[in-house]
Enzyme design. Structure first.
Site, PDB file in Angstrom:
ATOM      1  N   HIS A   1       6.031  -1.375  -6.393  1.00 57.28           N
ATOM      2  CA  HIS A   1       4.762  -0.365  -6.563  1.00 57.28           C
ATOM      3  C   HIS A   1       4.043  -0.969  -5.271  1.00 57.28           C
ATOM      4  CE1 HIS A   1       2.149   2.109  -8.465  1.00 57.28           C
ATOM      5  NE2 HIS A   1       1.207   1.223  -8.675  1.00 57.28           N
TER       6      HIS A   1
ATOM      7  N   TYR B   1      -0.604   8.799  -2.593  1.00 59.44           N
ATOM      8  CA  TYR B   1      -1.351  10.164  -3.152  1.00 59.44           C
ATOM      9  C   TYR B   1      -2.435  10.481  -2.214  1.00 59.44           C
ATOM     10  CZ  TYR B   1      -4.439   5.821  -5.095  1.00 59.44           C
ATOM     11  OH  TYR B   1      -5.093   5.110  -5.311  1.00 59.44           O
TER      12      TYR B   1
ATOM     13  N   ARG C   1      -3.107  10.950 -17.528  1.00 63.53           N
ATOM     14  CA  ARG C   1      -4.460  11.553 -17.373  1.00 63.53           C
ATOM     15  C   ARG C   1      -4.507  12.597 -16.201  1.00 63.53           C
ATOM     16  NH1 ARG C   1      -5.780   6.388 -15.546  1.00 63.53           N
ATOM     17  NH2 ARG C   1      -6.306   6.032 -13.571  1.00 63.53           N
TER      18      ARG C   1
ATOM     19  N   HIS D   1       2.388   5.479 -13.668  1.00 62.48           N
ATOM     20  CA  HIS D   1       1.411   4.483 -14.162  1.00 62.48           C
ATOM     21  C   HIS D   1       1.106   4.871 -15.625  1.00 62.48           C
ATOM     22  CE1 HIS D   1      -1.022   4.588 -10.017  1.00 62.48           C
ATOM     23  NE2 HIS D   1      -0.585   3.294  -9.967  1.00 62.48           N
TER      24      HIS D   1
ATOM     25  N   GLU E   1      -2.084   1.116 -18.354  1.00 62.47           N
ATOM     26  CA  GLU E   1      -2.816  -0.437 -17.761  1.00 62.47           C
ATOM     27  C   GLU E   1      -4.088  -0.755 -18.301  1.00 62.47           C
ATOM     28  OE1 GLU E   1      -3.689   0.967 -13.595  1.00 62.47           O
ATOM     29  OE2 GLU E   1      -4.220  -1.247 -13.007  1.00 62.47           O
TER      30      GLU E   1
ATOM     31  N   HIS F   1       2.794  -0.887 -14.882  1.00 58.46           N
ATOM     32  CA  HIS F   1       2.304  -1.566 -15.690  1.00 58.46           C
ATOM     33  C   HIS F   1       2.770  -1.898 -17.097  1.00 58.46           C
ATOM     34  CE1 HIS F   1      -0.297  -1.929 -12.259  1.00 58.46           C
ATOM     35  NE2 HIS F   1      -0.679  -0.662 -12.175  1.00 58.46           N
TER      36      HIS F   1
ATOM     37  N   ASP G   1       1.290  -3.543  -5.674  1.00 53.12           N
ATOM     38  CA  ASP G   1       0.332  -2.562  -5.948  1.00 53.12           C
ATOM     39  C   ASP G   1      -0.799  -2.409  -4.931  1.00 53.12           C
ATOM     40  OD1 ASP G   1      -1.293  -0.710  -7.411  1.00 53.12           O
ATOM     41  OD2 ASP G   1      -1.436  -2.174  -9.260  1.00 53.12           O
TER      42      ASP G   1
HETATM   43 ZN   LIG Z   1      -0.731   1.630  -8.801  1.00 54.06          ZN
END
Ligand SMILES: [Zn+2]
Length: 417
Positions: A28, A93, A180, A203, A206, A240, A291
């Site tokens: 990640h 992203y 979300r 994700h 988390e 996560h 991450d």
């Molecule tokens: Zn992340």
């Protein structure tokens, strides 16, 4: 399914002046965040949390274009290789220009990452992110999120255009940003359209606030909801998965999905602790990721993973099995075992050579090499790294370390100007 070492000791091979071990998969990464590591550690508000950190991150993200992303990712991948990561799942992203306008080549930012991987020699699983809404209620993206956005058709066109990049060194999979950010119908449409080989990362769970919002709006906890609306199987990686009920923990383990744990980022952001012991008891698959890149070191990720469990349980030596009482061996065994399912790369002989001349290995024997590596000291003892038959790190240094660091410094100057 690839064959994985059944005994952890199979992970270590003595070689001249050192110990050969498999390369580590980084499951990640958000490459651009490397450039802001260490720059969000001043209190701006007594309520500082993941959500205030995210505002800082959005402001910083707005400065990136393809060239700066390439420079920062290249520096990051050099650091990953020197630390022992030989592949990276890039959860990407920052698709469009900062105001949300697509670049002439809509995949320009993705290709900047692929170029950085090819030039540094790390294997990459590029995971372009589907990001549609700004919350569980389906609200539109805010101004800072607009550059992340694709609708389903646009996303699938991006995915198709990136498949041309696939070769020995590059895989392309799919990332669903989070529940979300991805409404149910979009998730189902994209997953149905993906080729069977594509890995799917998301994700999930988390933050406690995210669990509460999901419960309030979708009437289920995130993992519970996901399992009710998708066929979660070994192609899936849940990133996560910090906040789980015992039943959710067992369901993930039974599904064959991988959990990508990012202990230094999760600690840095105050996320919480994953129920590792219960997950191991259920036979769950897991690996590690860096991450936000607050740390770029598999040693530190694995050490923190174990130490978090010790601090919470008031016991020592948590990540073990009956057949594998060594913590270092158990951790590295599980990381190696999850690599193929999570990254799409299998049957690899990518490897590292740990420096047998380092004092921390004085008198080492095969069974204690991994514990010494993970738990002793802070000096990097990765001497050599070989990816796809090519030596990319020798004497502890990446072959292009200086040139890439120079380009990185110049890019940072522009980003911070
Ligand atoms: Zn992340």
């Amino acid at each position: 399914m690839p064959t994985n070492p059944s005994h952890a000791i199979d992970l270590v091979t003595p070689v001249a002046d050192g110990w050969r071990v498999p390369g580590i998969a980084n499951l990640h990464s958000h490459a651009f965040q490397r450039a802001m590591a260490g720059m969000a550690e001043r209190q701006s508000n007594p309520e500082d949390s993941f959500w205030t950190w995210r505002e800082t991150m959005y402001r910083f993200a707005a400065r990136f274009g393809p060239d700066s992303l390439h420079a920062v990712a290249s520096q990051l991948y050099v650091e990953m290789l020197e630390a022992g990561y030989t592949s990276v799942c890039e959860f990407h992203y920052l698709h469009h220009a900062p105001d949300g306008t697509p670049y002439d080549d809509t995949a320009a930012m993705s290709r900047a990452l692929v170029r950085a991987a090819r030039e540094t020699g790390i294997r990459m699983t590029l995971l372009p992110v589907l990001y549609i809404s700004g919350g569980f209620d389906g609200r539109a993206l805010n101004a800072r999120q607009r550059r992340f956005g694709f609708d389903v058709d646009g996303y699938l066109r991006l995915f198709e255009s990136l498949r041309g990049e696939v070769d020995d060194q590059v895989r392309v999979g799919c990332a669903l940003h989070s529940l979300r950010a991805v409404p149910a119908d979009a998730m189902q449409a994209v997953v149905a359209a993906l080729p069977q080989v594509a890995r799917i990362h998301i994700h999930i769970a988390e933050q406690i606030g995210e669990v509460q919002d999901c419960l309030a709006i979708r009437n289920a906890r995130p993992v519970e909801w996901l399992f009710a609306h998708a066929d979660v199987d070994p192609r899936w990686t849940l990133v996560h998965a910090t906040h789980l009920t015992p039943e959710e923990t067992r369901r993930i383990a039974r599904s064959g999905a991988t959990v990508a744990l990012c202990p230094t980022t999760e600690a840095n952001l105050g996320d919480g602790l994953f129920p590792l012991r219960a997950y191991l008891d259920a036979g769950g698959a897991w690996g590690i990721g860096s991450d936000s890149h607050i740390s770029v070191s598999p040693v530190e990720e694995l050490r923190w993973l174990e130490y978090g469990q010790r601090l919470a349980s008031h016991h020592r030596n948590i990540a073990v099995r009956e057949a594998s009482p060594s913590v270092g061996e158990t951790l590295l065994h599980d990381v190696a075992a999850s690599r193929a399912n999570a990254s799409g790369f299998d049957d690899l002989d990518d490897h590292l050579v740990l420096d047998g001349g380092a004092p921390l290995f004085a008198g080492a024997t095969r069974p204690d090499v991994l514990d010494r590596w993970i738990f002793s000291g802070n000096r990097n003892v990765v001497r050599e790294v070989v990816v796809a038959g090519k030596r990319v790190v020798g004497g502890g240094r990446h072959v292009a370390r200086e040139a890439i660091a120079g380009a990185y410094r110049a890019a940072m100057q522009r980003l911070l100007a």
